[in-house]
Design a protein around this motif. Structure first.
Motif, PDB file in Angstrom:
ATOM      1  N   LEU A   1      20.220  18.017  24.813  1.00  0.00           N
ATOM      2  CA  LEU A   1      21.242  17.166  25.049  1.00  0.00           C
ATOM      3  C   LEU A   1      22.321  17.209  23.985  1.00  0.00           C
ATOM      4  CD1 LEU A   1      22.685  14.735  26.361  1.00  0.00           C
ATOM      5  CD2 LEU A   1      20.764  13.250  25.306  1.00  0.00           C
ATOM      6  N   TYR A   2      21.809  17.123  22.767  1.00  0.00           N
ATOM      7  CA  TYR A   2      22.645  17.269  21.589  1.00  0.00           C
ATOM      8  C   TYR A   2      23.207  18.633  21.333  1.00  0.00           C
ATOM      9  CZ  TYR A   2      21.481  12.198  21.236  1.00  0.00           C
ATOM     10  OH  TYR A   2      21.604  10.859  21.375  1.00  0.00           O
ATOM     11  N   GLU A   3      22.433  19.323  21.502  1.00  0.00           N
ATOM     12  CA  GLU A   3      23.040  21.008  21.491  1.00  0.00           C
ATOM     13  C   GLU A   3      24.151  21.125  22.334  1.00  0.00           C
ATOM     14  OE1 GLU A   3      21.849  25.275  22.641  1.00  0.00           O
ATOM     15  OE2 GLU A   3      20.287  23.902  22.604  1.00  0.00           O
ATOM     16  N   PHE A   4      24.338  20.541  23.550  1.00  0.00           N
ATOM     17  CA  PHE A   4      25.353  20.755  24.434  1.00  0.00           C
ATOM     18  C   PHE A   4      26.373  19.677  23.853  1.00  0.00           C
ATOM     19  CE2 PHE A   4      22.581  23.530  26.715  1.00  0.00           C
ATOM     20  CZ  PHE A   4      23.578  24.439  27.286  1.00  0.00           C
ATOM     21  N   LYS A   5      26.076  18.491  23.424  1.00  0.00           N
ATOM     22  CA  LYS A   5      27.240  17.563  23.079  1.00  0.00           C
ATOM     23  C   LYS A   5      27.787  18.046  21.886  1.00  0.00           C
ATOM     24  CE  LYS A   5      25.432  12.869  24.134  1.00  0.00           C
ATOM     25  NZ  LYS A   5      26.715  12.429  24.739  1.00  0.00           N
ATOM     26  N   ALA A   6      27.361  18.930  21.036  1.00  0.00           N
ATOM     27  CA  ALA A   6      27.790  19.751  19.893  1.00  0.00           C
ATOM     28  C   ALA A   6      29.006  20.668  20.679  1.00  0.00           C
ATOM     29  CB  ALA A   6      26.823  20.084  18.989  1.00  0.00           C
ATOM     30  N   TYR A   7      28.473  21.534  21.500  1.00  0.00           N
ATOM     31  CA  TYR A   7      29.280  22.475  22.221  1.00  0.00           C
ATOM     32  C   TYR A   7      30.464  21.802  22.894  1.00  0.00           C
ATOM     33  CZ  TYR A   7      25.042  25.663  22.074  1.00  0.00           C
ATOM     34  OH  TYR A   7      24.045  26.070  21.727  1.00  0.00           O
ATOM     35  N   ARG A   8      30.222  20.496  23.315  1.00  0.00           N
ATOM     36  CA  ARG A   8      31.297  19.948  23.924  1.00  0.00           C
ATOM     37  C   ARG A   8      32.555  19.616  23.026  1.00  0.00           C
ATOM     38  NH1 ARG A   8      33.922  19.565  28.898  1.00  0.00           N
ATOM     39  NH2 ARG A   8      34.682  17.458  29.203  1.00  0.00           N
ATOM     40  N   LEU A   9      32.073  19.205  21.768  1.00  0.00           N
ATOM     41  CA  LEU A   9      32.807  18.611  20.539  1.00  0.00           C
ATOM     42  C   LEU A   9      33.942  20.036  20.137  1.00  0.00           C
ATOM     43  CD1 LEU A   9      30.695  16.497  18.487  1.00  0.00           C
ATOM     44  CD2 LEU A   9      32.948  15.800  19.846  1.00  0.00           C
ATOM     45  N   LEU A  10      32.958  21.295  19.930  1.00  0.00           N
ATOM     46  CA  LEU A  10      33.421  22.333  19.344  1.00  0.00           C
ATOM     47  C   LEU A  10      34.596  23.002  20.694  1.00  0.00           C
ATOM     48  CD1 LEU A  10      30.520  24.310  18.115  1.00  0.00           C
ATOM     49  CD2 LEU A  10      32.233  23.311  16.815  1.00  0.00           C
ATOM     50  N   TYR A  11      34.107  22.829  21.866  1.00  0.00           N
ATOM     51  CA  TYR A  11      35.116  23.303  23.114  1.00  0.00           C
ATOM     52  C   TYR A  11      36.262  22.791  23.112  1.00  0.00           C
ATOM     53  CZ  TYR A  11      35.909  25.766  27.412  1.00  0.00           C
ATOM     54  OH  TYR A  11      36.846  26.596  28.176  1.00  0.00           O
ATOM     55  N   THR A  12      36.102  21.212  23.202  1.00  0.00           N
ATOM     56  CA  THR A  12      37.403  20.571  23.626  1.00  0.00           C
ATOM     57  C   THR A  12      38.084  20.694  22.194  1.00  0.00           C
ATOM     58  OG1 THR A  12      36.087  18.706  22.928  1.00  0.00           O
ATOM     59  CG2 THR A  12      36.227  18.923  25.002  1.00  0.00           C
ATOM     60  N   CYS A  13      37.771  20.485  20.945  1.00  0.00           N
ATOM     61  CA  CYS A  13      38.605  20.679  19.834  1.00  0.00           C
ATOM     62  C   CYS A  13      39.451  22.022  19.926  1.00  0.00           C
ATOM     63  CB  CYS A  13      37.822  20.590  18.472  1.00  0.00           C
ATOM     64  SG  CYS A  13      38.758  21.070  17.059  1.00  0.00           S
ATOM     65  N   LEU A  14      38.480  23.111  19.909  1.00  0.00           N
ATOM     66  CA  LEU A  14      39.261  24.323  19.965  1.00  0.00           C
ATOM     67  C   LEU A  14      40.244  24.721  21.152  1.00  0.00           C
ATOM     68  CD1 LEU A  14      36.604  26.463  18.304  1.00  0.00           C
ATOM     69  CD2 LEU A  14      38.511  25.443  17.206  1.00  0.00           C
ATOM     70  N   MET A  15      39.863  23.935  22.230  1.00  0.00           N
ATOM     71  CA  MET A  15      40.596  24.185  23.231  1.00  0.00           C
ATOM     72  C   MET A  15      41.964  23.408  23.375  1.00  0.00           C
ATOM     73  SD  MET A  15      40.375  25.359  26.659  1.00  0.00           S
ATOM     74  CE  MET A  15      40.760  24.857  28.409  1.00  0.00           C
ATOM     75  N   GLY A  16      42.154  22.457  22.634  1.00  0.00           N
ATOM     76  CA  GLY A  16      43.184  21.685  22.375  1.00  0.00           C
ATOM     77  C   GLY A  16      43.400  20.515  23.378  1.00  0.00           C
ATOM     78  N   ALA A  17      42.203  20.276  23.828  1.00  0.00           N
ATOM     79  CA  ALA A  17      41.937  19.126  24.812  1.00  0.00           C
ATOM     80  C   ALA A  17      41.664  17.771  24.094  1.00  0.00           C
ATOM     81  CB  ALA A  17      40.952  19.518  25.841  1.00  0.00           C
ATOM     82  N   ARG A  18      42.831  17.391  23.782  1.00  0.00           N
ATOM     83  CA  ARG A  18      42.730  16.159  22.519  1.00  0.00           C
ATOM     84  C   ARG A  18      42.238  14.880  23.564  1.00  0.00           C
ATOM     85  NH1 ARG A  18      47.546  18.275  20.712  1.00  0.00           N
ATOM     86  NH2 ARG A  18      47.159  19.407  18.422  1.00  0.00           N
ATOM     87  N   ASP A  19      42.635  14.594  24.565  1.00  0.00           N
ATOM     88  CA  ASP A  19      42.076  13.438  25.457  1.00  0.00           C
ATOM     89  C   ASP A  19      40.704  13.381  25.538  1.00  0.00           C
ATOM     90  OD1 ASP A  19      44.963  12.277  25.649  1.00  0.00           O
ATOM     91  OD2 ASP A  19      45.038  13.070  27.578  1.00  0.00           O
ATOM     92  N   GLU A  20      40.386  14.665  25.859  1.00  0.00           N
ATOM     93  CA  GLU A  20      38.804  14.808  26.265  1.00  0.00           C
ATOM     94  C   GLU A  20      38.037  14.877  25.017  1.00  0.00           C
ATOM     95  OE1 GLU A  20      37.717  18.308  28.578  1.00  0.00           O
ATOM     96  OE2 GLU A  20      39.511  18.232  29.709  1.00  0.00           O
ATOM     97  N   LEU A  21      38.544  15.328  23.775  1.00  0.00           N
ATOM     98  CA  LEU A  21      37.759  15.112  22.602  1.00  0.00           C
ATOM     99  C   LEU A  21      37.633  13.783  22.047  1.00  0.00           C
ATOM    100  CD1 LEU A  21      36.561  16.629  20.120  1.00  0.00           C
ATOM    101  CD2 LEU A  21      38.634  17.033  19.444  1.00  0.00           C
ATOM    102  N   ASN A  22      38.936  13.008  22.304  1.00  0.00           N
ATOM    103  CA  ASN A  22      38.961  11.720  21.742  1.00  0.00           C
ATOM    104  C   ASN A  22      37.756  10.974  22.594  1.00  0.00           C
ATOM    105  OD1 ASN A  22      40.706  11.525  19.793  1.00  0.00           O
ATOM    106  ND2 ASN A  22      42.607  11.344  21.296  1.00  0.00           N
ATOM    107  N   ARG A  23      37.416  11.289  23.930  1.00  0.00           N
ATOM    108  CA  ARG A  23      36.553  10.596  24.715  1.00  0.00           C
ATOM    109  C   ARG A  23      35.188  10.727  24.074  1.00  0.00           C
ATOM    110  NH1 ARG A  23      40.102  11.319  29.084  1.00  0.00           N
ATOM    111  NH2 ARG A  23      39.065  13.464  29.542  1.00  0.00           N
ATOM    112  N   GLU A  24      35.089  12.058  23.601  1.00  0.00           N
ATOM    113  CA  GLU A  24      33.699  12.464  23.052  1.00  0.00           C
ATOM    114  C   GLU A  24      33.616  11.842  21.756  1.00  0.00           C
ATOM    115  OE1 GLU A  24      31.317  14.546  24.405  1.00  0.00           O
ATOM    116  OE2 GLU A  24      32.606  14.639  26.337  1.00  0.00           O
ATOM    117  N   LEU A  25      34.549  11.666  21.012  1.00  0.00           N
ATOM    118  CA  LEU A  25      34.559  10.869  19.307  1.00  0.00           C
ATOM    119  C   LEU A  25      34.516   9.535  19.903  1.00  0.00           C
ATOM    120  CD1 LEU A  25      37.753  12.670  17.748  1.00  0.00           C
ATOM    121  CD2 LEU A  25      35.161  13.361  17.374  1.00  0.00           C
TER     122      LEU A  25
END
Length: 278
Positions: free
Chosen positions: A71-95
């Motif tokens: 679960l936390y492995e993929f949560k970390a991937y999600r943070l990396l992916y949304t950050c480098l993707m430039g998807a700020r709305d999605e990243l802010n939701r994760e944060l």
């Protein structure tokens, strides 16, 4: 037989389609998506990884968690992916969800590492970004590799501008942009990203040298290539595929220099707390 990934990927897609049609959402569904995402990372298949990890998040939120580590492995991937993707709305939701976790879960190595990457990238600290690449747990390196070309498009002119018109060694560019090129080639895709980068950037060397770049002419070539690519429908479509979807305008935005918004930086820093010093 020569490329088992495409065969296995096709089989997993068929299984996922059957599960969706039959509305089956259980632990087996989670395992299928986790396997598909992991395989996609190993073979640099960004579109497939994006689709799989996006479908995993709703399943996790329903309590379909077989392993907290996964679960936390993929949560970390999600943070990396949304950050480098430039998807700020999605990243802010994760944060925004991170403060809801226990201190122990926020201190997990993969989550701490992902937050440090978010900070380094939004602050434009590419040297630290590369250092964090070398420290990435699990398959974090492969997630970061998905964006290596887009990252280099952003950083390359920054390396040239401070020195213009003074020549700089081509090895400096290689060391900063591709410090782990030999490692990239060991992945199943077998790519030599440095050679691919050299072919597209039209390097210009100072007269009488095969090692020192003419920074002024290299920047001019870079601007020319970028202008041509921005008007090339095929290039934009390719960028779309590599970024996992979106509109042409979004693809073009993702190829530009990432600009960290003040509110976004404050959110990342507030959530991370004292992780910077760890």
């Amino acid at each position: 037989k020569d490329n088992p990934y495409h065969y296995l990927c096709g089989q997993l897609k068929s299984i996922r389609q059957d599960l969706t049609v039959q509305r089956i959402y259980n632990m087996f569904t989670v395992e299928v998506y986790e396997l598909a995402a992991t395989m996609a990372l190993q073979y640099g298949d960004q579109a497939e990884f994006n689709q799989s990890q996006s479908n995993l998040m709703p399943l996790y939120s329903q309590g379909l968690v077989k392993s907290q580590d996964r679960l936390y492995e993929f949560k970390a991937y999600r943070l990396l992916y949304t950050c480098l993707m430039g998807a700020r709305d999605e990243l802010n939701r994760e944060l925004a969800e991170l403060p809801l976790l226990s201190q122990g879960d926020r201190d997990r190595p993969e989550i701490r590492h992902a937050m440090k990457v978010v900070q380094a990238w939004t602050q434009g600290n590419y040297i630290r970004f590369n250092k964090l690449y070398s420290q990435a747990p699990n398959s974090g390196k492969q997630v970061m590799n998905l964006f290596r070309r887009v990252i280099c498009e952003s950083v390359y002119p920054k390396l040239l501008k401070p020195y213009r018109p003074t020549p700089i060694p081509v090895d400096y560019i290689k060391d900063v942009l591709f410090p782990f090129n030999a490692e990239y080639k060991q992945f199943p895709t077998g790519e030599d990203m440095w050679e691919d980068f050299v072919k597209t950037k039209q390097f210009v060397f100072v007269p009488g040298s095969s090692q020192d770049l003419d920074t002024k002419k290299c920047l001019a070539n870079f601007s020319k290539v970028q202008e041509e690519q921005s008007h090339n429908p095929g290039f934009v479509e390719g960028a779309l595929r590599s970024c996992g979807g979106g509109s042409p305008s979004e693809a073009q935005m993702r190829l530009r220099e990432p600009e960290a918004e003040q509110g976004f930086q404050r959110a990342a820093e507030a959530v991370s707390g004292g992780w910077k010093s760890r």
